[in-house]
Motif scaffolding. Structure first.
Motif, mmCIF file in Angstrom:
data_model
loop_
_atom_site.group_PDB
_atom_site.id
_atom_site.type_symbol
_atom_site.label_atom_id
_atom_site.label_comp_id
_atom_site.label_asym_id
_atom_site.label_seq_id
_atom_site.Cartn_x
_atom_site.Cartn_y
_atom_site.Cartn_z
ATOM 1 N N VAL A 28 0.857 -1.179 0.000
ATOM 2 C CA VAL A 28 0.000 0.000 0.000
ATOM 3 C C VAL A 28 0.896 1.232 0.000
ATOM 4 O O VAL A 28 1.755 1.379 0.864
ATOM 5 C CB VAL A 28 -0.936 0.024 1.222
ATOM 6 N N THR A 29 0.711 2.098 -0.998
ATOM 7 C CA THR A 29 1.501 3.327 -1.103
ATOM 8 C C THR A 29 0.613 4.515 -0.766
ATOM 9 O O THR A 29 -0.461 4.685 -1.337
ATOM 10 C CB THR A 29 2.065 3.491 -2.524
ATOM 11 N N VAL A 46 -7.104 3.774 -4.884
ATOM 12 C CA VAL A 46 -6.984 3.676 -6.340
ATOM 13 C C VAL A 46 -6.472 2.286 -6.697
ATOM 14 O O VAL A 46 -5.427 1.846 -6.200
ATOM 15 C CB VAL A 46 -6.032 4.751 -6.909
ATOM 16 N N ILE A 47 -7.231 1.596 -7.555
ATOM 17 C CA ILE A 47 -6.868 0.253 -8.030
ATOM 18 C C ILE A 47 -6.724 0.313 -9.546
ATOM 19 O O ILE A 47 -7.657 0.713 -10.242
ATOM 20 C CB ILE A 47 -7.962 -0.777 -7.688
ATOM 21 N N THR A 48 -5.575 -0.072 -10.058
ATOM 22 C CA THR A 48 -5.397 -0.135 -11.511
ATOM 23 C C THR A 48 -4.801 -1.479 -11.908
ATOM 24 O O THR A 48 -4.100 -2.137 -11.129
ATOM 25 C CB THR A 48 -4.468 0.978 -12.038
ATOM 26 N N ASP A 49 -5.090 -1.858 -13.139
ATOM 27 C CA ASP A 49 -4.423 -2.990 -13.786
ATOM 28 C C ASP A 49 -4.497 -4.283 -12.973
ATOM 29 O O ASP A 49 -3.491 -4.975 -12.787
ATOM 30 C CB ASP A 49 -2.955 -2.636 -14.088
ATOM 31 N N LEU A 50 -5.675 -4.605 -12.529
ATOM 32 C CA LEU A 50 -5.866 -5.875 -11.819
ATOM 33 C C LEU A 50 -5.590 -7.059 -12.736
ATOM 34 O O LEU A 50 -4.953 -8.040 -12.345
ATOM 35 C CB LEU A 50 -7.295 -5.967 -11.277
ATOM 36 N N ILE A 261 -1.799 -3.429 -9.772
ATOM 37 C CA ILE A 261 -1.937 -4.513 -8.802
ATOM 38 C C ILE A 261 -1.778 -5.883 -9.459
ATOM 39 O O ILE A 261 -1.654 -6.896 -8.779
ATOM 40 C CB ILE A 261 -3.298 -4.393 -8.068
ATOM 41 N N GLY A 262 -1.753 -5.936 -10.797
ATOM 42 C CA GLY A 262 -1.588 -7.207 -11.511
ATOM 43 C C GLY A 262 -0.657 -7.057 -12.700
ATOM 44 O O GLY A 262 -0.050 -5.999 -12.907
ATOM 45 N N THR A 263 -0.552 -8.110 -13.487
ATOM 46 C CA THR A 263 0.235 -8.082 -14.720
ATOM 47 C C THR A 263 -0.497 -8.902 -15.779
ATOM 48 O O THR A 263 -1.442 -9.627 -15.483
ATOM 49 C CB THR A 263 1.643 -8.694 -14.529
ATOM 50 N N GLU A 275 1.123 -2.497 -6.379
ATOM 51 C CA GLU A 275 0.721 -1.563 -5.332
ATOM 52 C C GLU A 275 -0.748 -1.167 -5.430
ATOM 53 O O GLU A 275 -1.364 -1.168 -6.493
ATOM 54 C CB GLU A 275 1.587 -0.304 -5.350
ATOM 55 N N LEU A 276 -1.254 -0.836 -4.266
ATOM 56 C CA LEU A 276 -2.567 -0.245 -4.070
ATOM 57 C C LEU A 276 -2.303 1.174 -3.584
ATOM 58 O O LEU A 276 -1.441 1.380 -2.741
ATOM 59 C CB LEU A 276 -3.302 -1.049 -3.006
ATOM 60 N N LEU A 277 -3.010 2.169 -4.129
ATOM 61 C CA LEU A 277 -2.777 3.550 -3.716
ATOM 62 C C LEU A 277 -3.789 3.971 -2.664
ATOM 63 O O LEU A 277 -5.001 3.811 -2.846
ATOM 64 C CB LEU A 277 -2.877 4.499 -4.913
#
Length: 284
Positions: A28-29, A46-50, A261-263, A275-277
């Motif tokens: 967590v940032t 903020v969650i991106t790129d799960l 958060i993913g790839t 990371e999770l913001l």
């Protein structure tokens, strides 16, 4: 020669094990943004790129961390899914069903969602169903739309959905000077504008357009990061992406880029943990 090959073999095994372990972790940032337009403190996640990733059964570990942050809103600037793999739609929807129980969810599309708007694309029908189900459970999908969160403070969230042509592999496509004005609704002068914009390559344009803070993803932190220097390569296959991860300022405005958060496709994270913001909005 044999000794060298044996050493290289064991180093390769160690690397694979390290990466498998690394892809099970996230952090967590914390960031704070301040503005005279903000009257009292607010919190957001903020969650991106799960990309269909899970942390624990049904993403319980991820959900626990989000609950611990006690957000008032959850912001998603795209790519919860992988367009080629319809099973990721179910994973994303399952997460969304839990997120709406925690706080209001605002979601704008990234390149993986946008490309499935075309009826010719494989998984188009499954994607349409995914979007309908997300809206049914209360997710606010803001593709080139705005939502006034607080009338008392004029906090407005706007989601940018760029055409897929702006995600061309190997290069940054120049942005037309008036594209944001054409796509986005203009906010009121006194609004504090939160822009969800998946692609960070156009950070200067977002700030110039008038977003007080922009949240981006897409670059996954640059896949490989060199400590003290930054990212080496983006998922878009551009070298040394300028806006890879972290907080930037342009035109006196904030741009915050998540490492995601993913790839997908390239499942590596070298010195580049997911990371999770955790965002604090503070009065200035």
């Amino acid at each position: 020669m044999v000794k060298i090959l044996v050493i290289l073999f064991f180093l390769g095994i160690l690397f694979i094990l390290w990466q498998k372990w690394e892809l099970t972790k996230f952090e967590v940032t914390d960031y704070a943004v301040m503005s005279e337009k903000i009257k009292k403190a607010h919190r957001a996640i903020v969650i991106t790129d799960l990309h269909g990733f899970t942390y624990g059964k049904k993403n319980q570990h991820l959900l626990e961390k989000i609950k611990d942050c006690n957000p008032e809103m959850i912001l998603i600037p795209g790519d919860l899914i992988v367009s080629k793999y319809s099973d990721t739609f179910g994973t994303a929807l399952e997460l969304l069903k839990e997120l709406v129980k925690i706080a209001p969810v605002y979601y704008s599309f990234g390149n993986h969602e946008t490309r499935l708007r075309s009826p010719e694309k494989m998984n188009h029908c499954a994607f349409q169903n995914y979007v309908e189900e997300a809206e049914k459970i209360g997710v606010k999908i803001l593709n080139n739309k705005s939502f006034l969160v607080s009338e008392l403070e004029n906090i407005r969230i706007i989601g940018l959905e760029l055409p897929v042509g702006y995600y061309e592999k190997g290069r940054i496509v120049p942005m037309k000077s008036d594209v944001l004005e054409d796509l986005l609704p203009m906010p009121e002068k006194n609004d504090y504008v939160i822009l969800l914009a998946h692609n960070p390559a156009y950070a200067e344009y977002y700030a110039k357009w008038g977003a007080d803070v922009t949240f981006c993803g897409h670059n996954h932190g640059g896949l490989i990061r060199i400590p003290g220097i930054g990212s080496l390569l983006s998922p878009q296959l551009t070298l040394f992406p300028k806006y890879d991860a972290g907080k930037f300022q342009k035109e006196g405005k904030d741009i915050i880029v998540s490492r995601g958060i993913g790839t997908h496709t390239f499942h590596i994270r070298i010195f580049n943990r997911a990371e999770l913001l955790n965002i604090q909005f503070l009065p200035k």
